[in-house]
Design a protein around this motif. Structure first.
Motif, PDB file in Angstrom:
ATOM      1  N   GLU A 179       0.832  -1.207   0.000  1.00 25.30           N
ATOM      2  CA  GLU A 179       0.000   0.000   0.000  1.00 25.30           C
ATOM      3  C   GLU A 179       0.867   1.258   0.000  1.00 25.30           C
ATOM      4  O   GLU A 179       0.565   2.244  -0.671  1.00 25.30           O
ATOM      5  CB  GLU A 179      -0.923  -0.004   1.223  1.00 25.30           C
ATOM      6  CG  GLU A 179      -2.021   1.041   1.187  1.00 25.30           C
ATOM      7  CD  GLU A 179      -2.971   0.878   0.007  1.00 25.30           C
ATOM      8  OE1 GLU A 179      -3.303   1.903  -0.614  1.00 25.30           O
ATOM      9  OE2 GLU A 179      -3.359  -0.261  -0.301  1.00 25.30           O
ATOM     10  N   THR A 190     -10.753   2.769   0.957  1.00 21.45           N
ATOM     11  CA  THR A 190      -9.389   2.405   0.567  1.00 21.45           C
ATOM     12  C   THR A 190      -8.946   1.153   1.315  1.00 21.45           C
ATOM     13  O   THR A 190      -8.299   0.270   0.763  1.00 21.45           O
ATOM     14  CB  THR A 190      -8.422   3.563   0.880  1.00 21.45           C
ATOM     15  OG1 THR A 190      -8.850   4.726   0.174  1.00 21.45           O
ATOM     16  CG2 THR A 190      -6.991   3.221   0.460  1.00 21.45           C
ATOM     17  N   TRP A 191      -9.294   1.110   2.625  1.00 22.02           N
ATOM     18  CA  TRP A 191      -9.051  -0.086   3.429  1.00 22.02           C
ATOM     19  C   TRP A 191     -10.382  -0.565   4.013  1.00 22.02           C
ATOM     20  O   TRP A 191     -11.299   0.227   4.227  1.00 22.02           O
ATOM     21  CB  TRP A 191      -8.090   0.208   4.574  1.00 22.02           C
ATOM     22  CG  TRP A 191      -6.731   0.642   4.138  1.00 22.02           C
ATOM     23  CD1 TRP A 191      -5.765  -0.136   3.561  1.00 22.02           C
ATOM     24  CD2 TRP A 191      -6.176   1.960   4.233  1.00 22.02           C
ATOM     25  NE1 TRP A 191      -4.641   0.611   3.292  1.00 22.02           N
ATOM     26  CE2 TRP A 191      -4.856   1.901   3.691  1.00 22.02           C
ATOM     27  CE3 TRP A 191      -6.637   3.183   4.703  1.00 22.02           C
ATOM     28  CZ2 TRP A 191      -4.027   3.011   3.619  1.00 22.02           C
ATOM     29  CZ3 TRP A 191      -5.812   4.284   4.644  1.00 22.02           C
ATOM     30  CH2 TRP A 191      -4.519   4.188   4.101  1.00 22.02           C
ATOM     31  N   THR A 224     -11.109   5.622   4.401  1.00 22.49           N
ATOM     32  CA  THR A 224     -10.555   6.317   3.238  1.00 22.49           C
ATOM     33  C   THR A 224      -9.837   7.584   3.692  1.00 22.49           C
ATOM     34  O   THR A 224     -10.437   8.414   4.389  1.00 22.49           O
ATOM     35  CB  THR A 224     -11.672   6.693   2.244  1.00 22.49           C
ATOM     36  OG1 THR A 224     -12.378   5.503   1.875  1.00 22.49           O
ATOM     37  CG2 THR A 224     -11.094   7.353   1.000  1.00 22.49           C
TER      38      THR A 224
END
Length: 332
Positions: free
Chosen positions: A246, A270-271, A316
């Motif tokens: 990442e 995002t995660w 995010t």
């Protein structure tokens, strides 16, 4: 005037080097805070400035005059310690007046100085009390009053609020900041509490293993940390760090995102992770989210957020708020 300059100052105890090499300029009238973890050398550095420890090498100047070998009493600095160190058999008046009595100052000068300090510190109604009749915050104000009457070039504070409870710490933090605004005198303040540093300082010195990691205003350190150590130390809760694939997407060895710069959602982000702990503080809620491959990440959201333990959420980062660091931990 109360400028303080350190040039290549070093300090060793026997074969152990505590301060490898520090150079620093503190301008007249500034409120400078030394902050860092336990054992980083911040109290030792303050004691070197005060003259309570001898430097192993280097030079310390006050108002441009070399004071490296000068005795503490001749440096015209006043120090306020973590322990109040008040004389229990003396009244508040006697404790505040003590430095001037030792100098054999005239009674009129002593009375005027004590009354002035008491007025500044809201101690006028307590001048005839003994220390045992005072609260912790009032005792600390007496210790500060004793420093004020000497009219020093600078005040040196060594973790003065450590013995106070949480509410008193906040109140005294405000009082010391107001005192600085009134007196316009240089203040150098040591603490391990980065919240104290952020709220009180004009400039912060972040120390680590006797070295200055960064020196700048609170917002500079918060917005533009020089390295991973500063990024992780300044800010509460501390910054989240992610390494591996990442981070490589961002062209870095590791990336950092502050909890307040992570948005949380029930949809994808995002995660993705699972809420392990939800801390409701009223105005804020801290969510500790277990993210696969990144460990536990903390996000700071509004107090009315109702995510529960075991819930899957998306995280995010806010655009432009991802910090990048190289393999040495320096900001990219």
């Amino acid at each position: 005037m109360g400028s303080i300059t350190l040039k290549n100052v070093k300090k060793s105890f026997g074969g152990v080097t505590v301060i490898p090499d520090i150079s620093l300029d503190i301008e007249d009238g500034q409120f400078v805070v030394f902050v860092g973890p336990s054992g980083c050398g911040k109290s030792t550095l303050l004691r070197l400035i005060a003259g309570l420890e001898d430097v192993s090498d280097g030079m310390i100047a006050i108002d441009g005059e070399d004071m490296t070998k000068t005795a503490p009493a001749q440096r015209k600095l006043s120090m306020v310690f973590q322990s109040y160190a008040l004389y229990p058999h003396m009244s508040v008046r006697g404790n505040i007046a003590f430095p001037l009595k030792m100098e054999k100052a005239p009674k009129e000068k002593i009375d005027a100085a004590v009354n002035n300090a008491a007025s500044i510190l809201n101690l006028t109604d307590y001048l005839d009390r003994k220390p045992r009749q005072l609260s912790g915050g009032q005792r600390q104000r007496v210790a500060i009053g004793r420093a004020i009457v000497r009219q020093p070039k600078a005040f040196l504070f060594d973790e003065p609020l450590s013995n106070l409870d949480a509410a008193l710490r906040v109140a005294m933090r405000l009082e010391i900041s107001e005192l600085h605004n009134k007196l316009k005198t240089t203040m150098v303040y040591v603490t391990h509490d980065q919240v104290e540093a952020m709220t009180m300082a004009d400039k912060i010195v972040v120390l680590n293993a006797g070295r200055i990691e960064q020196y700048g205003s609170p917002l500079e350190l918060y917005q533009r940390p020089a390295n991973k150590f500063v990024a992780g130390f300044i800010g509460s809760p501390k910054m989240n760090f992610v390494e591996g694939a990442e981070a490589q997407k961002h062209g870095a060895h590791s990336i950092g995102v502050r909890p307040e710069h992570l948005t949380v959602s029930r949809g994808p982000g995002t995660w993705s992770g699972v809420v392990k702990v939800s801390e409701h503080l009223g105005s804020d809620t801290f969510l500790h989210v277990d993210v696969e491959g990144a460990g536990t990440m903390t996000t700071r959201t509004s107090g009315d957020v109702a995510f529960k333990h075991g819930e899957t959420v998306g995280l995010t980062p806010v655009e432009g708020r991802v910090y990048r660091f190289d393999a040495q931990g320096m900001a990219v």
